[in-house]
Design a protein around this motif. Structure first.
Motif, PDB file in Angstrom:
ATOM      1  N   LEU A 152       0.924  -1.245   0.010  1.00 48.97           N
ATOM      2  CA  LEU A 152      -0.052  -0.124   0.071  1.00 48.97           C
ATOM      3  C   LEU A 152       0.716   1.314  -0.016  1.00 48.97           C
ATOM      4  CD1 LEU A 152      -2.958  -0.562   2.552  1.00 48.97           C
ATOM      5  CD2 LEU A 152      -2.917  -0.740   0.164  1.00 48.97           C
ATOM      6  N   SER A 153       0.302   2.279  -0.277  1.00 50.64           N
ATOM      7  CA  SER A 153       0.929   3.650  -0.246  1.00 50.64           C
ATOM      8  C   SER A 153       0.924   4.191   0.982  1.00 50.64           C
ATOM      9  CB  SER A 153       0.522   4.476  -1.545  1.00 50.64           C
ATOM     10  OG  SER A 153      -0.646   4.762  -1.276  1.00 50.64           O
ATOM     11  N   GLY A 154       1.787   5.368   1.084  1.00 52.55           N
ATOM     12  CA  GLY A 154       1.538   6.065   2.416  1.00 52.55           C
ATOM     13  C   GLY A 154       0.628   7.195   2.324  1.00 52.55           C
ATOM     14  N   GLY A 155       0.294   7.666   1.029  1.00 52.57           N
ATOM     15  CA  GLY A 155      -0.504   8.972   1.025  1.00 52.57           C
ATOM     16  C   GLY A 155      -1.951   8.504   0.477  1.00 52.57           C
ATOM     17  N   THR A 156      -2.104   7.688  -0.516  1.00 54.24           N
ATOM     18  CA  THR A 156      -3.396   7.246  -1.179  1.00 54.24           C
ATOM     19  C   THR A 156      -3.136   6.228  -2.049  1.00 54.24           C
ATOM     20  OG1 THR A 156      -5.389   8.163  -1.983  1.00 54.24           O
ATOM     21  CG2 THR A 156      -3.544   9.135  -3.027  1.00 54.24           C
ATOM     22  N   THR A 157      -4.054   5.237  -2.123  1.00 46.98           N
ATOM     23  CA  THR A 157      -4.135   4.303  -3.018  1.00 46.98           C
ATOM     24  C   THR A 157      -5.394   3.956  -3.843  1.00 46.98           C
ATOM     25  OG1 THR A 157      -3.762   1.678  -3.261  1.00 46.98           O
ATOM     26  CG2 THR A 157      -4.787   2.522  -1.476  1.00 46.98           C
ATOM     27  N   LYS A 213      10.431   1.414  -3.849  1.00 51.78           N
ATOM     28  CA  LYS A 213      10.306   1.502  -5.212  1.00 51.78           C
ATOM     29  C   LYS A 213       9.330   2.667  -5.621  1.00 51.78           C
ATOM     30  CE  LYS A 213      11.600  -3.267  -6.440  1.00 51.78           C
ATOM     31  NZ  LYS A 213      10.957  -4.383  -7.155  1.00 51.78           N
ATOM     32  N   ASP A 214       9.664   3.508  -6.439  1.00 52.35           N
ATOM     33  CA  ASP A 214       8.251   4.248  -6.989  1.00 52.35           C
ATOM     34  C   ASP A 214       7.977   5.358  -5.861  1.00 52.35           C
ATOM     35  OD1 ASP A 214       8.338   3.006  -9.440  1.00 52.35           O
ATOM     36  OD2 ASP A 214       7.315   1.325  -8.436  1.00 52.35           O
ATOM     37  N   GLY A 215       8.791   6.148  -5.327  1.00 50.87           N
ATOM     38  CA  GLY A 215       8.677   7.022  -4.194  1.00 50.87           C
ATOM     39  C   GLY A 215       7.582   7.910  -4.416  1.00 50.87           C
ATOM     40  N   ASN A 232       6.030  -0.179  -2.192  1.00 51.03           N
ATOM     41  CA  ASN A 232       6.199   0.670  -3.271  1.00 51.03           C
ATOM     42  C   ASN A 232       5.144   1.897  -3.373  1.00 51.03           C
ATOM     43  OD1 ASN A 232       7.927  -1.400  -4.637  1.00 51.03           O
ATOM     44  ND2 ASN A 232       5.808  -2.642  -4.967  1.00 51.03           N
ATOM     45  N   GLY A 233       5.584   2.980  -3.826  1.00 55.90           N
ATOM     46  CA  GLY A 233       4.714   4.105  -4.330  1.00 55.90           C
ATOM     47  C   GLY A 233       4.240   4.723  -2.827  1.00 55.90           C
ATOM     48  N   SER A 234       4.928   5.430  -2.070  1.00 60.09           N
ATOM     49  CA  SER A 234       4.640   5.853  -1.047  1.00 60.09           C
ATOM     50  C   SER A 234       3.732   7.335  -1.175  1.00 60.09           C
ATOM     51  CB  SER A 234       5.957   6.505  -0.125  1.00 60.09           C
ATOM     52  OG  SER A 234       6.408   7.362  -0.745  1.00 60.09           O
ATOM     53  N   VAL A 239       4.970   8.131  -7.586  1.00 62.30           N
ATOM     54  CA  VAL A 239       3.827   7.683  -7.897  1.00 62.30           C
ATOM     55  C   VAL A 239       4.050   6.119  -8.351  1.00 62.30           C
ATOM     56  CG1 VAL A 239       2.057   7.604  -9.640  1.00 62.30           C
ATOM     57  CG2 VAL A 239       2.837   9.951  -8.706  1.00 62.30           C
ATOM     58  N   ARG A 240       3.267   5.142  -7.928  1.00 68.76           N
ATOM     59  CA  ARG A 240       3.570   3.832  -8.608  1.00 68.76           C
ATOM     60  C   ARG A 240       2.144   3.582  -9.433  1.00 68.76           C
ATOM     61  NH1 ARG A 240       6.254  -0.812  -8.349  1.00 68.76           N
ATOM     62  NH2 ARG A 240       4.897  -2.782  -8.767  1.00 68.76           N
ATOM     63  N   LEU A 241       2.350   3.286 -10.604  1.00 72.33           N
ATOM     64  CA  LEU A 241       1.343   3.227 -11.599  1.00 72.33           C
ATOM     65  C   LEU A 241       1.421   1.367 -11.761  1.00 72.33           C
ATOM     66  CD1 LEU A 241      -1.079   4.012 -13.180  1.00 72.33           C
ATOM     67  CD2 LEU A 241       0.633   4.343 -15.205  1.00 72.33           C
ATOM     68  N   ASP A 242       0.435   0.604 -11.516  1.00 68.64           N
ATOM     69  CA  ASP A 242       0.334  -0.712 -11.427  1.00 68.64           C
ATOM     70  C   ASP A 242      -0.929  -1.270 -12.197  1.00 68.64           C
ATOM     71  OD1 ASP A 242       0.995  -3.480 -11.197  1.00 68.64           O
ATOM     72  OD2 ASP A 242       0.580  -3.440  -9.129  1.00 68.64           O
ATOM     73  N   LYS A 243      -1.040  -1.205 -13.527  1.00 72.92           N
ATOM     74  CA  LYS A 243      -2.005  -1.414 -14.382  1.00 72.92           C
ATOM     75  C   LYS A 243      -3.202  -0.311 -14.278  1.00 72.92           C
ATOM     76  CE  LYS A 243      -1.234  -6.406 -13.971  1.00 72.92           C
ATOM     77  NZ  LYS A 243      -1.735  -7.629 -13.761  1.00 72.92           N
ATOM     78  N   GLY A 244      -3.262   0.716 -13.559  1.00 75.41           N
ATOM     79  CA  GLY A 244      -4.034   1.808 -13.666  1.00 75.41           C
ATOM     80  C   GLY A 244      -3.765   2.897 -14.524  1.00 75.41           C
ATOM     81  N   THR A 245      -4.375   3.915 -14.400  1.00 75.25           N
ATOM     82  CA  THR A 245      -4.526   5.029 -15.271  1.00 75.25           C
ATOM     83  C   THR A 245      -4.072   6.322 -14.376  1.00 75.25           C
ATOM     84  OG1 THR A 245      -6.175   4.072 -16.739  1.00 75.25           O
ATOM     85  CG2 THR A 245      -5.644   6.549 -16.762  1.00 75.25           C
ATOM     86  N   PHE A 246      -3.157   7.050 -14.698  1.00 75.73           N
ATOM     87  CA  PHE A 246      -2.661   8.260 -14.315  1.00 75.73           C
ATOM     88  C   PHE A 246      -2.676   9.404 -15.061  1.00 75.73           C
ATOM     89  CE2 PHE A 246       1.352  10.910 -12.478  1.00 75.73           C
ATOM     90  CZ  PHE A 246       0.445  11.367 -11.548  1.00 75.73           C
TER      91      PHE A 246
END
Length: 85
Positions: free
Chosen positions: A1-6, A59-61, A27-29, A63-70
């Motif tokens: 999970l991310s630290g900010g929002t998922t 990894k990915d400090g 990943n993706g804090s 934004v982490r994009l894992d099959k979604g859309t950004f």
């Protein structure tokens, strides 16, 4: 999970504000977009004014994009995030 929002399967729109100073051992804090999730960033910052107050993760400090859309537009900024791996 991310630290900010998922965003696993829903949508999230950031119209302004700051996501900073989050830390994750994974990943993706700052923001982690997963599965069919959608993150739209129209304005604001993901990160800090220095790398010391940015988002950090293995990894990915920022934004982490894992099959979604950004989507980014307007005056959106992603900067000063760090990743160890």
């Amino acid at each position: 999970l991310s630290g900010g929002t998922t965003s696993p399967v829903s949508s999230f729109t950031m119209n302004n504000g700051t996501i900073s100073d989050n830390h994750s051992d994974n990943n993706g804090s700052g923001v982690h977009v997963r599965s069919s999730g959608m993150f739209t960033m129209k304005k604001g910052t993901i990160g800090g004014s220095t790398s010391a107050d940015g988002n950090t993760a293995s990894k990915d400090g920022g934004v982490r994009l894992d099959k979604g859309t950004f989507n980014m537009s307007g005056s959106a900024v992603v900067s000063r995030n760090t990743a160890d791996g």
